[in-house]
Design a protein around this motif. Structure first.
Motif, short mmCIF file in Angstrom:
data_model
loop_
_atom_site.label_atom_id
_atom_site.label_comp_id
_atom_site.label_asym_id
_atom_site.label_seq_id
_atom_site.Cartn_x
_atom_site.Cartn_y
_atom_site.Cartn_z
N GLY A 78 60.14 19.58 -9.60
CA GLY A 78 59.98 18.32 -8.88
C GLY A 78 58.82 17.50 -9.38
O GLY A 78 58.32 17.70 -10.48
N GLY A 123 63.01 19.59 -5.15
CA GLY A 123 62.59 18.22 -4.92
C GLY A 123 63.27 17.25 -5.86
O GLY A 123 64.51 17.17 -5.93
N GLU A 127 67.19 16.49 -7.07
CA GLU A 127 67.79 15.15 -7.05
C GLU A 127 68.32 14.76 -8.42
O GLU A 127 69.39 14.17 -8.54
CB GLU A 127 66.76 14.15 -6.56
CG GLU A 127 66.41 14.36 -5.09
CD GLU A 127 65.39 13.38 -4.57
OE1 GLU A 127 65.60 12.85 -3.45
OE2 GLU A 127 64.37 13.16 -5.25
N LEU A 145 64.36 21.59 -1.25
CA LEU A 145 63.74 20.29 -0.98
C LEU A 145 62.40 20.52 -0.25
O LEU A 145 62.34 20.48 0.97
CB LEU A 145 64.66 19.42 -0.12
CG LEU A 145 65.93 18.90 -0.78
CD1 LEU A 145 66.83 18.21 0.24
CD2 LEU A 145 65.59 17.93 -1.92
N GLU A 147 59.78 18.62 -0.07
CA GLU A 147 58.99 17.39 0.05
C GLU A 147 58.18 17.30 1.33
O GLU A 147 57.03 16.84 1.31
CB GLU A 147 59.91 16.15 -0.04
CG GLU A 147 60.30 15.76 -1.46
CD GLU A 147 61.56 16.46 -1.94
OE1 GLU A 147 62.17 15.97 -2.89
OE2 GLU A 147 61.92 17.51 -1.37
N PRO A 154 62.43 13.24 0.57
CA PRO A 154 63.30 13.01 -0.57
C PRO A 154 63.67 11.53 -0.68
O PRO A 154 64.00 10.90 0.33
CB PRO A 154 64.53 13.87 -0.27
CG PRO A 154 64.04 14.91 0.67
CD PRO A 154 63.00 14.24 1.51
N ALA A 158 69.12 13.08 -2.76
CA ALA A 158 69.52 14.48 -2.62
C ALA A 158 70.15 14.76 -1.26
O ALA A 158 71.14 15.49 -1.18
CB ALA A 158 68.31 15.40 -2.82
N VAL A 159 69.58 14.23 -0.19
CA VAL A 159 70.13 14.50 1.14
C VAL A 159 71.54 13.94 1.25
O VAL A 159 72.46 14.61 1.72
CB VAL A 159 69.21 13.93 2.24
CG1 VAL A 159 69.85 14.09 3.62
CG2 VAL A 159 67.85 14.62 2.21
N LEU A 175 66.01 20.81 3.78
CA LEU A 175 65.05 19.77 4.12
C LEU A 175 64.05 20.22 5.19
O LEU A 175 62.86 19.93 5.09
CB LEU A 175 65.80 18.53 4.61
CG LEU A 175 64.94 17.33 5.02
CD1 LEU A 175 64.16 16.79 3.83
CD2 LEU A 175 65.83 16.23 5.60
#
Length: 279
Positions: A78, A123, A127, A145, A147, A154, A158-159, A175
């Motif tokens: 990331g 991260g 993505e 993820l 973040e 993010p 990605a989500v 997440l």
């Protein structure tokens, strides 16, 4: 063609965080900061954005397919949170601009893009992988993820991609649960990874897949990837309208005949042929 030579993206630099390799019609971009698990520094993001801009520049011959991978047995951990100015808002805005350029270029690329993932894709690395059309991963590769734990959220799709491809549950796990990592073989079962191979074999498999894909007609490949990328977020009626537009584009390219009439080429749902029949 002789074995492809590896070239640095910035001439004259002793080391580059991004390497480019060309073999036949396939280009491979390698994130090359293995000592940092290929964390995306500002310099790496800038070079990646510039390279993708060059590969997708109108009027230039495009590759048949692109492979994106990471050096040293990992894809990317990331964004590089150890950069001295990581929390400086103005510098974060610069990095953010590079990220957006990268994802926009991948979405507009007129050729298929294949991610070859080993180790970690976390991260921004996750993505980047999900922004590719096909993901080939070592079966033990780990996706996540992190973040929220480093003062971010993010911001590269990605989500959205996880919810659409693998379901809300796995997106929520990655997440919201601290330290949650999901293996490639699980993501393959859920639909977010297209192909898994024994660990260490992702790049070889991705290149073989890209080489096979790149043998297709460039115009048809361009229509195909645009259809794939544009259809996922639409309802069925709108998606069929988009499909109709790309059907005419592909048919025209295949026949090398005159373009289809404007009303048939439109992607509006109410246009003729919206049912998708006639393939």
């Amino acid at each position: 063609m002789n074995r492809a030579t590896r070239e640095e993206t910035v001439a004259g630099m002793a080391e580059s965080p991004l390497l480019v390799e060309r073999e036949g019609r396939v280009v491979t971009l390698t994130l090359d900061r293995p000592h940092r698990r290929n964390a995306m520094s500002t310099a790496m993001l800038e070079q990646l954005a510039n390279q993708l801009r060059q590969l997708t520049e109108p009027g230039k011959e495009s590759p048949g397919a692109l492979v994106v991978t990471g050096a040293g047995g990992t894809f990317s951990s990331g964004a590089d949170t150890r950069e001295p100015d990581w929390r400086d808002l103005s510098r974060r805005a610069v990095r953010r601009g590079h990220f957006r350029t990268v994802f926009a270029a991948l979405h507009e690329a007129p050729f298929p893009v294949v991610a070859a993932v080993e180790g970690y894709a976390l991260g921004g690395g996750l993505e980047l992988a999900l922004a590719c059309d096909l993901v080939v991963a070592g079966e033990g590769a780990l996706f996540g993820l992190p973040e929220l734990g480093v003062g971010a959220v993010p911001g590269g799709g990605a989500v959205h991609s996880l919810v659409r491809r693998a379901g809300r549950g796995v997106a929520a796990r990655m997440l919201l649960i601290p330290g949650e990592r999901v293996r490639a073989d699980e993501l393959a079962r859920l639909g977010a990874v297209e192909r898994t191979v024994p660990d260490g074999g992702a790049l070889t498999e991705a290149r073989a897949l890209a080489t096979a894909v790149a043998e297709g007609d460039p115009a048809l490949l361009a229509a195909g990837v645009r259809l794939l990328r544009d259809s996922g977020h639409l309802d069925r009626t709108a998606a069929l309208g988009v499909e109709n537009g790309y059907w005419w584009q592909a048919a025209s390219a295949a026949s090398r005949g005159p373009s289809a009439p404007t009303d048939q080429g439109s992607s509006h749902p109410g246009d003729r042929g919206v049912s998708g029949h006639g393939r």
